[in-house]
Design a protein around this motif. Structure first.
Motif, mmCIF file in Angstrom:
data_model
loop_
_atom_site.group_PDB
_atom_site.id
_atom_site.type_symbol
_atom_site.label_atom_id
_atom_site.label_comp_id
_atom_site.label_asym_id
_atom_site.label_seq_id
_atom_site.Cartn_x
_atom_site.Cartn_y
_atom_site.Cartn_z
ATOM 1 N N UNK A 1 -7.338 7.697 -5.505
ATOM 2 C CA UNK A 1 -6.371 6.931 -6.298
ATOM 3 C C UNK A 1 -7.085 6.236 -7.447
ATOM 4 N N UNK A 2 -6.535 6.383 -8.635
ATOM 5 C CA UNK A 2 -7.150 5.750 -9.802
ATOM 6 C C UNK A 2 -6.592 4.346 -10.011
ATOM 7 N N UNK A 3 -7.309 3.570 -10.771
ATOM 8 C CA UNK A 3 -6.860 2.213 -11.065
ATOM 9 C C UNK A 3 -5.552 2.219 -11.841
ATOM 10 N N UNK A 4 -5.382 3.152 -12.752
ATOM 11 C CA UNK A 4 -4.156 3.211 -13.544
ATOM 12 C C UNK A 4 -2.962 3.533 -12.669
ATOM 13 N N UNK A 5 -3.129 4.443 -11.736
ATOM 14 C CA UNK A 5 -2.048 4.759 -10.808
ATOM 15 C C UNK A 5 -1.688 3.529 -9.978
ATOM 16 N N UNK A 6 -2.716 2.883 -9.458
ATOM 17 C CA UNK A 6 -2.502 1.697 -8.624
ATOM 18 C C UNK A 6 -1.795 0.596 -9.390
ATOM 19 N N UNK A 7 -2.220 0.354 -10.609
ATOM 20 C CA UNK A 7 -1.629 -0.723 -11.406
ATOM 21 C C UNK A 7 -0.176 -0.420 -11.780
ATOM 22 N N UNK A 8 0.148 0.842 -11.958
ATOM 23 C CA UNK A 8 1.542 1.184 -12.263
ATOM 24 C C UNK A 8 2.431 0.879 -11.058
ATOM 25 N N UNK A 9 1.935 1.174 -9.864
ATOM 26 C CA UNK A 9 2.690 0.855 -8.654
ATOM 27 C C UNK A 9 2.813 -0.657 -8.484
ATOM 28 N N UNK A 10 1.731 -1.380 -8.740
ATOM 29 C CA UNK A 10 1.799 -2.846 -8.682
ATOM 30 C C UNK A 10 2.856 -3.369 -9.646
ATOM 31 N N UNK A 11 2.941 -2.759 -10.811
ATOM 32 C CA UNK A 11 3.937 -3.193 -11.785
ATOM 33 C C UNK A 11 5.361 -2.993 -11.279
ATOM 34 N N UNK A 12 5.595 -1.847 -10.649
ATOM 35 C CA UNK A 12 6.916 -1.587 -10.071
ATOM 36 C C UNK A 12 7.228 -2.597 -8.975
ATOM 37 N N UNK A 13 6.316 -2.738 -8.032
ATOM 38 C CA UNK A 13 6.550 -3.618 -6.890
ATOM 39 C C UNK A 13 6.658 -5.078 -7.335
ATOM 40 N N UNK A 14 5.778 -5.484 -8.226
ATOM 41 C CA UNK A 14 5.824 -6.865 -8.713
ATOM 42 C C UNK A 14 7.096 -7.171 -9.475
ATOM 43 N N UNK A 15 7.643 -6.167 -10.148
ATOM 44 C CA UNK A 15 8.886 -6.375 -10.878
ATOM 45 C C UNK A 15 10.060 -6.648 -9.952
ATOM 46 N N UNK A 16 10.036 -6.049 -8.759
ATOM 47 C CA UNK A 16 11.082 -6.317 -7.772
ATOM 48 C C UNK A 16 10.918 -7.723 -7.219
ATOM 49 N N UNK A 17 9.690 -8.068 -6.858
ATOM 50 C CA UNK A 17 9.410 -9.389 -6.303
ATOM 51 C C UNK A 17 9.731 -10.496 -7.313
#
Length: 219
Positions: free
Chosen positions: A163-179
């Motif tokens: 898993x790359x950092x860019x992939x991980x950060x995109x998922x964090x962005x999705x999840x954080x946007x819900x929270x």
């Protein structure tokens, strides 16, 4: 039983003395969830006992340490709302990426976007970090790798690559946007959008669109 925020009367005390041990424990636990969500995890157990309407020694009879009580709060509010059905839904190969992510986040939001879930997590993060550390470890183990795997599958990319950092950060962005919907409502006190379900659908769609460009170029 009267509301725990109401003044404690003699009649209340008589009723509470008749509670079974498991009912008393639940009373204390529910009171702790409310108390910590309003005052933070640094609130004193003596004040908690007074607010619930029990003695301090009785509280410690059921929860010998404050940390033991916080652990039960974590198990109840966070682990207790997690369901393996979410994992099964994300693993379902018969569903498309956008459909399964939308289903998951709509259900997830209903479970977590409550004042006690959001505020206790924030309060703990501002003090010892115990609850967010444990919960984020759960997300890193059970949720984020699944989302990345299914995103790669959707894009016909290797699911085995690191898993790359860019992939991980995109998922964090999705999840954080819900929270953030909960932060806006119960921390900033700005209220939630009228159609929060559509907001979630839009954020999932934005993630899928962005992933089509980012994941393929993340190596």
């Amino acid at each position: 039983m009267s509301d725990i925020s109401s003044p404690v009367t003699d009649d209340d005390k008589k009723v509470r003395r008749r509670l079974k041990p498991e009912e008393r424990e639940l009373q204390i636990l529910q009171g702790a969830v409310k108390f910590f969500s309003e005052r933070g995890l640094e609130g004193q157990t003596r004040d908690l006992a007074k607010e619930i309407g029990v003695t301090h020694p009785l509280l410690y009879h059921y929860f010998p340490t404050k940390q033991a009580l916080i652990e039960r709060v974590y198990e109840t509010v966070y682990l207790g709302r997690w369901t393996h059905a979410w994992e099964d839904g994300l693993d379902d190969k018969s569903l498309g990426l956008q459909e399964k992510l939308t289903q998951f986040y709509l259900d997830y939001a209903k479970a977590i976007l409550t004042p006690e879930w959001v505020r206790i997590l924030v309060f703990s993060g501002l003090s010892d970090g115990y609850i967010p550390d444990r919960y984020l470890a759960l997300l890193r183990e059970k949720l984020f790798p699944r989302i990345i795997r299914e995103t790669r599958r959707h894009l016909d990319l290797s699911v085995r690559a690191k898993i790359t950092e860019r992939e991980s950060e995109l998922v964090w962005g999705l999840h954080g946007g819900i929270f953030y919907l909960g932060i806006r409502c119960w921390v900033y006190k700005q209220g939630a959008p009228e159609d929060w379900e559509q907001v979630i659908r839009d954020r999932v769609r934005a993630y899928v669109v962005a992933a089509e460009d980012l994941f393929g170029n993340a190596r």
